[in-house]
Design a protein around this motif. Structure first.
Motif, PDB file in Angstrom:
ATOM      1  N   GLY A 157       0.816  -1.215   0.000  1.00 38.54           N
ATOM      2  CA  GLY A 157       0.000   0.000   0.000  1.00 38.54           C
ATOM      3  C   GLY A 157       0.848   1.263   0.000  1.00 38.54           C
ATOM      4  O   GLY A 157       0.495   2.260  -0.655  1.00 38.54           O
ATOM      5  N   GLY A 158       1.983   1.246   0.721  1.00 35.30           N
ATOM      6  CA  GLY A 158       2.886   2.393   0.686  1.00 35.30           C
ATOM      7  C   GLY A 158       3.459   2.625  -0.697  1.00 35.30           C
ATOM      8  O   GLY A 158       3.615   3.785  -1.129  1.00 35.30           O
ATOM      9  N   ALA A 159       3.773   1.541  -1.413  1.00 35.71           N
ATOM     10  CA  ALA A 159       4.267   1.687  -2.788  1.00 35.71           C
ATOM     11  C   ALA A 159       3.199   2.288  -3.698  1.00 35.71           C
ATOM     12  O   ALA A 159       3.504   3.117  -4.566  1.00 35.71           O
ATOM     13  CB  ALA A 159       4.719   0.331  -3.314  1.00 35.71           C
ATOM     14  N   VAL A 160       1.944   1.901  -3.500  1.00 35.46           N
ATOM     15  CA  VAL A 160       0.863   2.473  -4.311  1.00 35.46           C
ATOM     16  C   VAL A 160       0.701   3.962  -4.015  1.00 35.46           C
ATOM     17  O   VAL A 160       0.531   4.784  -4.933  1.00 35.46           O
ATOM     18  CB  VAL A 160      -0.440   1.705  -4.047  1.00 35.46           C
ATOM     19  N   LEU A 161       0.766   4.343  -2.746  1.00 32.00           N
ATOM     20  CA  LEU A 161       0.671   5.757  -2.393  1.00 32.00           C
ATOM     21  C   LEU A 161       1.789   6.571  -3.040  1.00 32.00           C
ATOM     22  O   LEU A 161       1.555   7.655  -3.604  1.00 32.00           O
ATOM     23  CB  LEU A 161       0.722   5.923  -0.870  1.00 32.00           C
ATOM     24  N   ALA A 162       3.012   6.058  -2.962  1.00 32.75           N
ATOM     25  CA  ALA A 162       4.146   6.779  -3.536  1.00 32.75           C
ATOM     26  C   ALA A 162       4.030   6.877  -5.052  1.00 32.75           C
ATOM     27  O   ALA A 162       4.340   7.928  -5.645  1.00 32.75           O
ATOM     28  CB  ALA A 162       5.443   6.080  -3.138  1.00 32.75           C
ATOM     29  N   LEU A 178       3.767  10.308  -7.139  1.00 36.81           N
ATOM     30  CA  LEU A 178       4.776  10.623  -8.150  1.00 36.81           C
ATOM     31  C   LEU A 178       4.131  10.894  -9.505  1.00 36.81           C
ATOM     32  O   LEU A 178       4.567  11.780 -10.250  1.00 36.81           O
ATOM     33  CB  LEU A 178       5.771   9.466  -8.247  1.00 36.81           C
ATOM     34  N   ALA A 179       3.097  10.136  -9.842  1.00 43.03           N
ATOM     35  CA  ALA A 179       2.395  10.400 -11.092  1.00 43.03           C
ATOM     36  C   ALA A 179       1.664  11.738 -11.059  1.00 43.03           C
ATOM     37  O   ALA A 179       1.544  12.424 -12.079  1.00 43.03           O
ATOM     38  CB  ALA A 179       1.408   9.265 -11.374  1.00 43.03           C
ATOM     39  N   TRP A 180       1.166  12.141  -9.879  1.00 37.74           N
ATOM     40  CA  TRP A 180       0.490  13.430  -9.746  1.00 37.74           C
ATOM     41  C   TRP A 180       1.464  14.595  -9.931  1.00 37.74           C
ATOM     42  O   TRP A 180       1.089  15.650 -10.435  1.00 37.74           O
ATOM     43  CB  TRP A 180      -0.185  13.494  -8.385  1.00 37.74           C
ATOM     44  N   HIS A 181       2.717  14.398  -9.495  1.00 42.22           N
ATOM     45  CA  HIS A 181       3.751  15.429  -9.623  1.00 42.22           C
ATOM     46  C   HIS A 181       4.763  15.025 -10.695  1.00 42.22           C
ATOM     47  O   HIS A 181       5.970  15.158 -10.515  1.00 42.22           O
ATOM     48  CB  HIS A 181       4.461  15.647  -8.285  1.00 42.22           C
ATOM     49  N   ALA A 182       4.279  14.518 -11.800  1.00 37.00           N
ATOM     50  CA  ALA A 182       5.183  14.042 -12.855  1.00 37.00           C
ATOM     51  C   ALA A 182       5.997  15.171 -13.475  1.00 37.00           C
ATOM     52  O   ALA A 182       7.170  14.976 -13.835  1.00 37.00           O
ATOM     53  CB  ALA A 182       4.380  13.312 -13.933  1.00 37.00           C
ATOM     54  N   ASP A 183       5.427  16.341 -13.587  1.00 38.46           N
ATOM     55  CA  ASP A 183       6.158  17.451 -14.198  1.00 38.46           C
ATOM     56  C   ASP A 183       7.367  17.850 -13.347  1.00 38.46           C
ATOM     57  O   ASP A 183       8.470  18.064 -13.872  1.00 38.46           O
ATOM     58  CB  ASP A 183       5.226  18.653 -14.380  1.00 38.46           C
ATOM     59  N   PRO A 238      17.235  18.670  -4.844  1.00 39.88           N
ATOM     60  CA  PRO A 238      16.540  18.338  -6.104  1.00 39.88           C
ATOM     61  C   PRO A 238      16.798  16.897  -6.507  1.00 39.88           C
ATOM     62  O   PRO A 238      17.924  16.497  -6.820  1.00 39.88           O
ATOM     63  CB  PRO A 238      17.149  19.325  -7.104  1.00 39.88           C
ATOM     64  N   PHE A 239      15.701  16.108  -6.495  1.00 36.17           N
ATOM     65  CA  PHE A 239      15.794  14.697  -6.869  1.00 36.17           C
ATOM     66  C   PHE A 239      14.423  14.274  -7.377  1.00 36.17           C
ATOM     67  O   PHE A 239      13.388  14.727  -6.854  1.00 36.17           O
ATOM     68  CB  PHE A 239      16.230  13.839  -5.679  1.00 36.17           C
ATOM     69  N   PRO A 240      14.363  13.410  -8.401  1.00 38.77           N
ATOM     70  CA  PRO A 240      13.039  13.058  -8.975  1.00 38.77           C
ATOM     71  C   PRO A 240      12.057  12.472  -7.977  1.00 38.77           C
ATOM     72  O   PRO A 240      10.865  12.823  -7.989  1.00 38.77           O
ATOM     73  CB  PRO A 240      13.407  12.055 -10.077  1.00 38.77           C
ATOM     74  N   LEU A 241      12.495  11.579  -7.103  1.00 36.51           N
ATOM     75  CA  LEU A 241      11.565  10.955  -6.167  1.00 36.51           C
ATOM     76  C   LEU A 241      11.053  11.940  -5.122  1.00 36.51           C
ATOM     77  O   LEU A 241       9.920  11.801  -4.638  1.00 36.51           O
ATOM     78  CB  LEU A 241      12.237   9.764  -5.474  1.00 36.51           C
ATOM     79  N   LEU A 242      11.856  12.919  -4.760  1.00 38.18           N
ATOM     80  CA  LEU A 242      11.438  13.892  -3.755  1.00 38.18           C
ATOM     81  C   LEU A 242      10.406  14.870  -4.298  1.00 38.18           C
ATOM     82  O   LEU A 242       9.804  15.613  -3.524  1.00 38.18           O
ATOM     83  CB  LEU A 242      12.650  14.649  -3.225  1.00 38.18           C
ATOM     84  N   ALA A 243      10.195  14.871  -5.600  1.00 39.94           N
ATOM     85  CA  ALA A 243       9.142  15.718  -6.162  1.00 39.94           C
ATOM     86  C   ALA A 243       7.750  15.221  -5.805  1.00 39.94           C
ATOM     87  O   ALA A 243       6.766  15.959  -5.951  1.00 39.94           O
ATOM     88  CB  ALA A 243       9.288  15.788  -7.680  1.00 39.94           C
ATOM     89  N   ALA A 244       7.628  13.971  -5.349  1.00 40.08           N
ATOM     90  CA  ALA A 244       6.324  13.413  -4.972  1.00 40.08           C
ATOM     91  C   ALA A 244       5.898  13.801  -3.569  1.00 40.08           C
ATOM     92  O   ALA A 244       4.837  13.357  -3.117  1.00 40.08           O
ATOM     93  CB  ALA A 244       6.371  11.888  -5.078  1.00 40.08           C
ATOM     94  N   LEU A 245       6.674  14.618  -2.857  1.00 42.11           N
ATOM     95  CA  LEU A 245       6.310  15.023  -1.506  1.00 42.11           C
ATOM     96  C   LEU A 245       5.083  15.916  -1.528  1.00 42.11           C
ATOM     97  O   LEU A 245       4.850  16.659  -2.488  1.00 42.11           O
ATOM     98  CB  LEU A 245       7.481  15.755  -0.849  1.00 42.11           C
TER      99      LEU A 245
END
Length: 532
Positions: free
Chosen positions: A203-208, A212-217, A281-288
């Motif tokens: 479930g945590g992987a689904v949330l992340a 991440l898809a919501w903040h894809a830009d 600045p890192f791609p995964l941290l954009a999903a915060l």
């Protein structure tokens, strides 16, 4: 006469088995280190502007190998000139070393096809494999001290032996057939811990992934800003893939409630993001999540621990159908504590320092994530287990058997049907059936109306007698002779058939002048009465 005695070629087979296990552990460490060194060297060769030589690339490979085991590294090349710790280990990077140790211990304890080979005990196999692995690890720690990423000796002395011993113990447990404790409560608790942990991390992987898809830009912008060449982008992409398990643990901690820290004084929870986050600045941290109070979208993250505890409680409840309620509740509580301990270990491995100052705390706090997991399990998992147990016990209750129905009393058969009829006694079944078929209780067939001597119907014509004789011959077999009964000794008449019914109705058996044909007519043609 002399007898030849065979001696084994190797004296002390257990010692040789321990030595072989130690060598297996060293080989497993060398394979993991070599695979990572090849990957780093390939990235260094493909780089268009390498800033260092092959020696530094090998030091980087050694540092990453130690980081995969949970060892913190020290960055000496910083802008401030002060050493900064690096403790966020890519959890996917640890998959290969852990698997190699696991397989070495499993193959050491399980002889396989070679049944004659001596094998050590379970504890001996774990100690020998872990010892050989740690010998190579100690050499790597010493080698990393002269590079740009030296190892922290404190974490190297704590995490490295724990990870290696745990992987070796899991390998021996697999070789033994993955036995579970003999007590049913302990086995049920372990199974519930596994199911709950998988559900929580999934479930945590689904949330992340959704965030991440919501903040894809923003993720795409950060990815393009880190590297411009294809070799750099490949390196960044590999690092992103290696950090995906960390991202799943962060999502699970976020759904549990405590969330994770983004530097000292900054905390992200479903209720909102407070403080001033220090995010590189890192791609995964954009999903915060964005700053401010949380909305219902953020609160929906609580569905992840809710689903995990429901699965955990259902597992305990299904296995505790025949147990007392106290044992079921204690088992569910033990499963909650076990899942909390596992989540605390994963949270400690997924987070760590990224530098000094504000970046000294980054990621989920291990004790907060573990305590929240235990609280969820106690508040949701225990009632769920008791409810599932109570529902399952309904099927185990024996259904009441139907009461036996008393059999009806048998009907009494009267001694004489005529007497019984006169006295009002009930007729028997045989008497009733015989009467219905045209017989009277004394065994004789009833006479048709008008067949008494002297009655008008008793006078028959020759044509009528011929018809009656033909009917009698059709009802009597040819091979059985016809016998006449005298009036003094009446014999019971046979059951009338369809062919013999006209003869019985005409009463020809009582006619003294009746004689049947000796043969059956070839054809029967009905003639009207009075015809010649």
């Amino acid at each position: 006469m002399t007898h030849s005695t065979e001696y084994p070629l190797v004296q002390g087979g257990r010692s040789a088995a321990l030595a072989t296990a130690c060598v297996r552990g060293g080989v497993a460490a060398g394979l993991g280190l070599g695979a990572l060194a090849v990957l780093v060297t390939a990235a260094w060769i493909s780089s268009p502007y390498p800033d260092s030589g092959p020696g530094d690339a090998l030091h980087v490979a050694a540092g990453l190998w130690l980081l995969a085991h949970g060892v913190d590294l020290i960055r000496t090349d910083t802008l401030s000139g002060l050493p900064a710790p690096l403790g966020v280990a890519p959890m996917l990077l640890a998959a290969l070393p852990v698997w190699l140790v696991h397989r070495a211990a499993r193959d050491t304890f399980d002889p396989g096809d070679d049944s004659d080979r001596q094998r050590p005990s379970a504890s001996g196999a774990v100690a020998a494999v872990a010892g050989g692995y740690l010998l190579v690890a100690a050499v790597v720690v010493v080698y990393s001290e002269s590079g740009p990423l030296p190892a922290d000796l404190i974490t190297a002395g704590l995490w490295l032996p724990a990870v290696v011993a745990g992987a070796a113990g899991a390998g021996v447990w697999t070789a033994l057939g993955r036995p579970v404790p003999g007590q049913r409560q302990a086995a049920a608790a372990l199974r519930a811990v596994g199911l709950g942990l998988v559900t929580l991390c999934g479930g945590g992987a689904v949330l992340a992934a959704v965030s991440l898809a919501w903040h894809a830009d923003g993720a795409q912008t950060a990815f393009a800003g880190l590297a411009g060449e294809w070799s750099g982008r490949v390196a960044v992409l590999l690092l992103v893939l290696a950090l995906l398990p960390n991202m799943a643990v962060w999502g699970a901690a976020y759904g549990l409630g405590p969330g994770f820290t983004l530097g000292t004084g900054a905390l992200a929870t479903p209720l909102g993001l407070v403080g001033d986050p220090a995010v590189p600045p890192f791609p995964l941290l954009a999903a915060l999540p964005a700053e401010g109070r949380g909305t219902w979208v953020h609160w929906a993250a609580a569905a992840v621990p809710l689903a995990a505890t429901l699965v955990q409680g259902r597992c305990v409840g299904r296995m505790a159908r025949g147990w007392p309620a106290r044992d079921a509740a204690l088992t569910a509580l033990a499963a909650a504590w076990g899942c909390g301990a596992a989540v605390a270990v994963l949270a400690a491995a997924a987070g760590g320092p990224l530098g000094s100052g504000r970046l000294s705390a980054f990621g989920p706090v291990w004790w907060q994530a573990g305590a929240a997991t235990v609280l969820w399990g106690a508040c949701v998992g225990v009632p769920t287990a008791l409810g599932v147990r109570a529902w399952g016990r309904r099927a185990l209750r024996p259904k009441p058997l139907p009461l036996p129905v008393p059999a009806p009393a048998p009907a009494t058969v009267p001694a004489s049907a005529g007497t019984g009829a006169a006295l009002g006694a009930p007729f028997s079944v045989e008497a009733l059936s015989g009467t219905a078929q045209g017989t009277v209780p004394d065994g004789r067939a009833p006479k048709a109306a008008g067949t008494e001597p002297g009655s008008p119907a008793a006078t028959t014509t020759p044509a009528t007698q011929a018809q009656a004789k033909a009917s009698t011959e059709a009802s009597t077999p040819a091979s059985t002779p016809t016998t006449k009964t005298t009036p003094t000794t009446p014999a019971p008449a046979p059951m009338p058939t369809q062919a013999s019914t006209p003869a019985l109705e005409l009463g020809l058996d009582d006619d003294p002048g009746y004689e049947p044909y000796d043969y059956l007519p070839a054809a029967w043609e009905s003639q009207p009465p009075g015809s010649p």
